[in-house]
Design an enzyme around this catalytic site. Sequence first.
Site, PDB file in Angstrom:
ATOM      1  NE  ARG A  51      -6.487  -5.659 -21.703  1.00 39.22           N
ATOM      2  CZ  ARG A  51      -6.780  -4.568 -22.405  1.00 39.22           C
ATOM      3  NH1 ARG A  51      -5.985  -3.526 -22.329  1.00 39.22           N
ATOM      4  NH2 ARG A  51      -7.859  -4.514 -23.152  1.00 39.22           N
ATOM      5  CG  ASP A  91      -8.490  -0.494 -23.852  1.00 40.12           C
ATOM      6  OD1 ASP A  91      -9.682  -0.534 -24.201  1.00 40.12           O
ATOM      7  OD2 ASP A  91      -7.742  -1.498 -23.828  1.00 40.12           O
ATOM      8  CD  GLU A 111      -0.496  -6.487  10.576  1.00 37.42           C
ATOM      9  OE1 GLU A 111      -0.424  -5.303  10.218  1.00 37.42           O
ATOM     10  OE2 GLU A 111      -1.577  -7.103  10.667  1.00 37.42           O
ATOM     11  N   PRO A 140       0.819  -1.223   0.000  1.00 36.15           N
ATOM     12  CG  PRO A 140      -0.739  -1.539   1.698  1.00 36.15           C
ATOM     13  CD  PRO A 140       0.549  -2.077   1.163  1.00 36.15           C
TER      14      PRO A 140
END
Length: 258
Positions: free
Chosen positions: A158, A173, A120, A93
Amino acid sequence: MRFDVITLFPELFGSFTQAGVIRRAFDSGQVELRLWNPRDYAEGNYRRVDDRPFGGGPGMVMMAEPLLRCLEAIRAERADAAGAEAPLVLFSPIGTPLRHTAVADWAAGQGAILLCGRYEGIDQRFVDRYVTQQISLGDFVLSGGEIAALALIDAVARLQPGVLNDEGSHQADSFNPALDGLLDCPHYTRPEVWAGERVPAELLSGHHAQIERWRREQSLALTAQRRPDLLAKARADGRLSRADEAYLRHLERPVAPD
Ligand SMILES: C[S@@+](CC[C@H](N)C(=O)[O-])C[C@H]1O[C@@H](n2cnc3c(N)ncnc32)[C@H](O)[C@@H]1O
């Protein structure tokens, strides 16, 4: 390119390489995926890979030593295959949020070693010494880095030549430089009327230039509404035409009262 994924849950990658259009990237060998479980490099009867955090507190922390042995095994195997030292990416994160520009760079590269955290997180001494960059999937917390690794590999696969049915389709896209970094327009398919709602007339006109203009205007309107930061960047990079600017001015005009 080759991705070596360090994960305590290799089974999560099971059907991934065989589903949907991206299987072509794996079948053709354009993208190679290898899975490594740090538990295979842990010691003792219990093959322990985690321990309690120093200083107390909830949860467990992934230990440095099994990760280092796993990393050394990967590097030894990659040495002949890939040559240059592959970067070690940790999903976290606190990492840099993943964006199209980075995905495009990865898609043109040689791959990487991807480290999926659990619990953690990972002993910071290992992170400081071996991790070359950290990538986040967004401002929320997953149970592990595996979904982030799958997201990166899927996005990279992709973009490989020949993987999508229509070679140029990824250029239309969202975020793609070919679309000037704007959001994609809405899409419709049969029937022409569904639940009383008609498909926009422009799309049925058969008039190529009119369809292209409608799509561009939809992209501009959506981007202005949902991601003004992307619109500001396209403008700053000089990617908006006079017609685009005129359409945006028209959007901003207050609607006259009846
Ligand atoms: C439960 S999380 C640990 C969260 C960590 N204690 C924190 O608050 O930043 C376990 C693992 O999931 C992965 N993870 C969680 N959220 C993520 C995100 N937004 N992006 C990428 N990886 C994530 C990381 O590998 C992390 O080590």
